[in-house]
Write an enzyme that holds these catalytic residues in place. Structure first.
Site, PDB file in Angstrom:
ATOM      1  CD  GLN A 124      -2.292   1.242   2.894  1.00  0.00           C
ATOM      2  OE1 GLN A 124      -1.725   0.642   3.807  1.00  0.00           O
ATOM      3  NE2 GLN A 124      -3.361   1.978   3.083  1.00  0.00           N
ATOM      4  N   GLY A 125       0.847   2.025  -1.063  1.00  0.00           N
ATOM      5  CA  GLY A 125       1.661   3.246  -1.145  1.00  0.00           C
ATOM      6  C   GLY A 125       0.804   4.467  -0.894  1.00  0.00           C
ATOM      7  CB  SER A 127       2.496   6.814   4.633  1.00  0.00           C
ATOM      8  OG  SER A 127       1.405   6.263   5.316  1.00  0.00           O
ATOM      9  CB  SER A 159       3.614  -3.224   5.456  1.00  0.00           C
ATOM     10  OG  SER A 159       3.492  -2.303   6.513  1.00  0.00           O
ATOM     11  CD  GLU A 242      -4.956   0.290   6.875  1.00  0.00           C
ATOM     12  OE1 GLU A 242      -5.351   1.372   6.417  1.00  0.00           O
ATOM     13  OE2 GLU A 242      -3.771   0.050   7.135  1.00  0.00           O
ATOM     14  CD  GLU A 359      -2.135  10.880  18.973  1.00  0.00           C
ATOM     15  OE1 GLU A 359      -1.865  10.172  17.982  1.00  0.00           O
ATOM     16  OE2 GLU A 359      -1.595  10.726  20.085  1.00  0.00           O
TER      17      GLU A 359
END
Ligand SMILES: Cc1cc2nc3c(=O)[nH]c(=O)nc-3n(C[C@H](O)[C@H](O)[C@H](O)COP(=O)(O)OP(=O)(O)OC[C@H]3O[C@@H](n4cnc5c(N)ncnc54)[C@H](O)[C@@H]3O)c2cc1C
Length: 376
Positions: A124-125, A127, A159, A242, A359
């Site tokens: 998964q790209g 971030s 990951s 997710e 958060e």
């Protein structure tokens, strides 16, 4: 309400227990973290062959067409057995459901079956160095060059990227469009020229995630998911999945940790009332998590889409897990002697960051579960 397994669910539970007993290679538990070895591929392949991967996917795409309660049971039993995760977690939990929801018939035919069989691994790209919680700030360029897209930029914390065949990539597709209408979502072949993966070592000592650099990477037009500039909506499908379907695996993992904690406290004759109080709290949190998961499952079964309750489960689990592992190390006194608890404590730090930081999840619960005014 009767929360016990129906006869059909009990049969599935017995069946998966037997499958694990027969197929899980000796010593191949997840206690030492993800290993990405041939044995993990073999285990993932067996899960696919037995029909436990993509259990809830529609049968027309090679899935089991089973209810979400069955998926919950399989995840629960695998976590309880401390079995390694399927190597295709991103394909199964995120890329696959997103392709099912947004993909063209050709994309579905090309990608879905090989996710189930673990023949192709996905990453998964999302971030970037300056865009994590705020995905809408992604700056990796996905330029429309007529007959193809040209990708340039950097992703981070991806990951599985070092073993991945494909990446679900979100980037800036329409730079002058307003926020949330400027993103584009494409599937990138990780073996394309111009893709460079550099592993990052975590504090556990393992390299589970990576930086990915894209330099003039050509991506065929047919790899677009959704519309150019419509990447935000597609990404929301990925993120809901997710967090949405993992709840039962998470509470089963915590169940294992709490049981081990209680066993450790008994073995070490823990009489300290403060420690005993904290152990009891951990057990109570586990029970609350379990019932929240039943509520999430009810939403999912009713609507087919994971609800925001998944955010609450992930938040409570990740923070409770950190407290449990810390408590175990305090009881042990000499943590360096215990590989299991030391690894669990170090890895648990990442759990409150990945798939949404605590958060961000608190804000989601405040706004979308409790209906409080939006913070921005
Ligand atoms: C083990 C692991 C695996 C990961 N795997 C992947 C992966 O496969 N693919 C991928 O794309 N990413 C992955 N990530 C990245 C993860 O999604 C991001 O780290 C996460 O979203 C946070 O982004 P950031 O690191 O840029 O921190 P930032 O967003 O910069 O946040 C920094 C701090 O500010 C706080 N903060 C930020 N915005 C707000 C706000 N609006 N309100 C209150 N507080 C705020 C955060 O909570 C945090 O404490 C992984 C991370 C970890 C730890």
């Amino acid at each position: 309400m009767d929360l016990r397994d129906t006869p059909e669910e009990a049969a599935l539970r017995a069946e998966i227990r037997e499958f694990v007993a027969r197929n899980l290679p000796e010593g191949a538990t997840r206690r030492g973290g993800r290993r990405f070895e041939d044995a993990d591929r073999e285990w993932s392949r067996k899960l696919g062959e037995a029909g436990y991967a993509g259990l809830t996917w529609p049968e027309e795409y090679g899935g089991g067409g089973a209810p979400y309660s069955h998926q919950a049971i399989v995840l629960e039993e695998l976590a309880r057995a401390e079995a390694p995760a399927h190597l295709g977690v991103i394909g199964l939990g995120m890329a696959g459901p997103t392709i099912i929801a947004w993909g063209t018939p050709e994309q579905k035919a090309r990608y879905l079956a090989k996710i189930l069989s673990a023949e192709e691994i996905w990453c998964q790209g999302f971030s970037e160095p300056d865009a994590g919680s705020d995905l809408a700030a992604a700056r990796t360029r996905i330029d429309d060059r007529g007959d193809h897209f040209l990708v340039n930029g950097q992703k981070v914390w991806s990951s599985f990227a070092h073993i991945a065949d494909f990446c679900i990539l979100v980037g800036l597709g329409v730079p002058d469009a307003p926020r949330y209408r400027n993103l584009t979502y494409v599937i990138v072949d990780m073996h394309s020229p111009g893709v460079e993966v550099r592993p990052l070592v975590q504090m556990t000592g393992q390299a589970e995630f990576n930086e990915i650099f894209f330099t003039d990477v050509r991506v065929p037009k047919e790899n677009l998911l959704g519309e150019i500039g419509g990447g935000w909506q597609v990404a929301m499908t990925t993120l809901l999945h997710e967090r949405g379907t993992l709840g039962f695996a998470l509470s089963a993992t915590l169940d294992v940790a709490v049981r081990k904690l209680v066993a450790l406290a008994k073995e070490r004759n823990v009489f300290d009332p403060i420690l005993r109080d904290r152990i009891a709290r951990a057990w109570i949190e586990l029970q609350a998590l379990r019932y929240t998961n039943y509520r999430s499952l009810a939403t999912l079964t009713r609507t087919g889409v994971p609800g925001p309750e998944g955010s609450a489960s992930k938040l409570v689990w990740s923070e409770a897990n950190q407290r449990v592992t810390k408590l175990a190390l305090e009881i042990l006194g000499a943590p360096e002697t215990d590989e299991y608890w030391r690894y669990q404590q170090l890895r648990s730090r990442g759990n409150t960051i990945e798939a949404g930081t605590s958060e961000i999840l608190r804000s989601i619960v405040a706004e979308r579960v409790l209906g409080l005014p939006r913070s921005r």
